[in-house]
Design an enzyme around this catalytic site. Structure first.
Site, PDB file in Angstrom:
ATOM      1  N   HIS A 266       0.828  -1.220   0.000  1.00 24.18           N
ATOM      2  CA  HIS A 266       0.000   0.000   0.000  1.00 24.18           C
ATOM      3  C   HIS A 266       0.859   1.266   0.000  1.00 24.18           C
ATOM      4  CE1 HIS A 266      -3.445  -2.541   0.469  1.00 24.18           C
ATOM      5  NE2 HIS A 266      -3.102  -2.923   1.673  1.00 24.18           N
ATOM      6  N   ASP A 317      -4.995  -8.143  -3.390  1.00 24.26           N
ATOM      7  CA  ASP A 317      -5.255  -7.952  -1.961  1.00 24.26           C
ATOM      8  C   ASP A 317      -6.586  -8.538  -1.499  1.00 24.26           C
ATOM      9  OD1 ASP A 317      -5.196  -7.081   0.654  1.00 24.26           O
ATOM     10  OD2 ASP A 317      -5.226  -4.956   0.206  1.00 24.26           O
TER      11      ASP A 317
HETATM   12 ZN   LIG Z   1      -3.279  -6.828   2.676  1.00 23.44          ZN
END
Ligand SMILES: [Zn+2]
Length: 444
Positions: A266, A317
């Site tokens: 991220h 994800d």
């Molecule tokens: Zn994750």
């Protein structure tokens, strides 16, 4: 020796080659030649364009059960997390295997030949180890074998429910107690032909500062990939600065976590100093654009990181969708929305993030490229579907990155074996039915 012929193939540059013949020997590419006007009679025919196998560098496979179900009623990242914990509480080694197998089969159909599974559901729902303390991880590596894809099992250390806070009830099954006990359990895992073992730190929320270096040194001793969630939410930054007086990235840097083995997942909300530390350490960043938009995280500074020298890779994800082409083009399209300008990334750069760079982040440096000596992992796409019709040699790469979807994938070859043929999985019957049953089993 097997011969695979593709009318076009992307060999890594800014244009495609035509009349491409890929010779494989066992699991390896022996030779790649171009300019063949007609396919040799004995060759396998691939669909219109061949690209290397795609790497999904960040997955939590059980989140597949949340798709569609978390889209009603608003909320935040933190309310979404509560729903996610409800699913985690239902998992057993058997239900995890079924859900992972079906999810990895969906990935294979999308052209993903290697997955990095960020795995932290280690123990039973009461936090008690199973008879085999690695039973849950074994379910994941078995699932990958069943679905015909490579896996890097990123065994995740998860110890606290926030900085200086005890675990919540739902988090008990994630914890080994301390980093030394995590290392002892993780050390019992073994790699296999389709399996690499890596390490992960869940986040600075879940691993105390004084235990970060234990995980980092475990990875360094093995030259294993080391992944960590970083600064997905501003609340994490605020808590870290309040408790430690430094950002999460700064804290990781001080504790030997940032190196060329590291992939920061991220990295949405970074300071200029964070960017310089990441790039200076030659660490990678895994962007997960479809999840980051789904959860309202924000747009990470992918172009800024890349310009500073950090390599960008991609992951799906939470699997709100599984489509590596959508992840790749999102890097460019999100940047356009933020900057009100076009043209930040070239198609080939985006495809490199999704292929060779992603494989490196997962510890497979010899996969994700169509080159002699590399693993025979590749994917073909149809350029005659309603989405891709009109492509020609001058723009085929742009069609793949900016218009194709996972539904345009026709053939998927992993280690010289055809796992997907003409859009159908060859090892898993009825992928949709398997997903439906596996999701139902964990949604109660
Ligand atoms: Zn994750």
């Amino acid at each position: 020796v097997s011969l695979w012929y593709a009318p076009m193939a992307w060999l890594g540059g800014d244009a495609v080659d035509t009349g491409v013949l890929i010779e494989t020997e066992g699991e390896t590419i022996a030779r790649v030649t171009t300019g063949h006007a007609v396919p040799p009679g004995e060759s396998h025919r691939c669909a219109d364009i061949v690209i290397p196998g795609l790497a999904n560098a960040h997955s939590h496979c059980f989140h597949r059960a949340l798709r569609g179900r978390t889209e009603r009623g608003g909320g935040t990242f933190w309310t979404w997390r509560a729903q996610m914990y409800d699913v985690a509480a239902q998992l057993t080694p058997d239900s995890y295997l079924a859900l992972a197998r079906a999810t990895y089969a969906e990935m294979a159909l999308a052209g993903i030949t290697c997955v990095g599974e960020f795995h932290y559901v280690h123990h039973d729902a009461n936090g008690v180890p199973y008879a085999d303390p690695n039973a849950m991880g074994a379910a994941l590596t078995q699932a990958a074998a069943d679905a015909g894809v490579r896996i890097t099992l990123l065994d995740t250390c998860y110890l606290t429910g926030g900085i200086g806070r005890p675990l919540e009830e739902a988090q008990r099954r994630f914890s080994d107690g301390d980093a030394e006990q995590w290392a002892a359990r993780a050390s019992r895992r073994t790699s296999a032909a389709h399996v690499r073992i890596g390490a992960a730190i869940h986040s600075v929320r879940a691993v105390p500062a004084d235990q970060l270096a234990v995980v980092a040194s475990w990875a360094a001793q093995r030259s294993a990939p080391l992944h960590v969630h970083v600064s997905e939410q501003r609340a994490e930054n605020d808590e870290c600065v309040a408790k430690y007086g430094r950002t999460p990235t700064h804290l990781l840097a001080e504790n030997a976590v940032l190196s060329d083995l590291a992939t920061l997942v991220h990295a949405t909300h970074l300071t200029d100093d964070d960017v310089a530390r990441i790039a200076g350490a030659r660490a990678r960043v895994c962007m997960c654009p479809t999840t980051e938009r789904d959860l309202g995280d924000g747009i990470g500074p992918a172009r800024t990181l890349s310009a500073a020298g950090a390599t960008i890779v991609l992951g799906s994800d939470s699997h709100s969708v599984i489509d590596p082409f959508e992840e790749a083009r999102a890097l460019e399209l999100d940047e356009r929305l933020r900057s009100e300008r076009r043209g930040h990334w070239r198609a080939a750069e985006l495809l490199r993030a999704a292929t060779s760079d992603g494989h490196r982040a997962l510890g497979w440096p010899d996969a994700g490229r169509l080159e002699a000596g590399c693993r025979a992992d590749f994917v073909s796409l149809d350029l005659g579907t309603p989405r891709t019709a009109g492509a020609d040699i001058a723009n085929a790469l742009e069609f793949v990155v900016f218009a194709a979807t996972s539904a345009d994938v026709r053939d998927v070859i992993v280690g010289g074996r055809r796992v997907v043929a003409d859009g159908a999985h060859q090892l898993v019957d009825d992928v949709a039915g398997g997903l439906r049953a596996a999701v139902a089993a964990v949604m109660g």
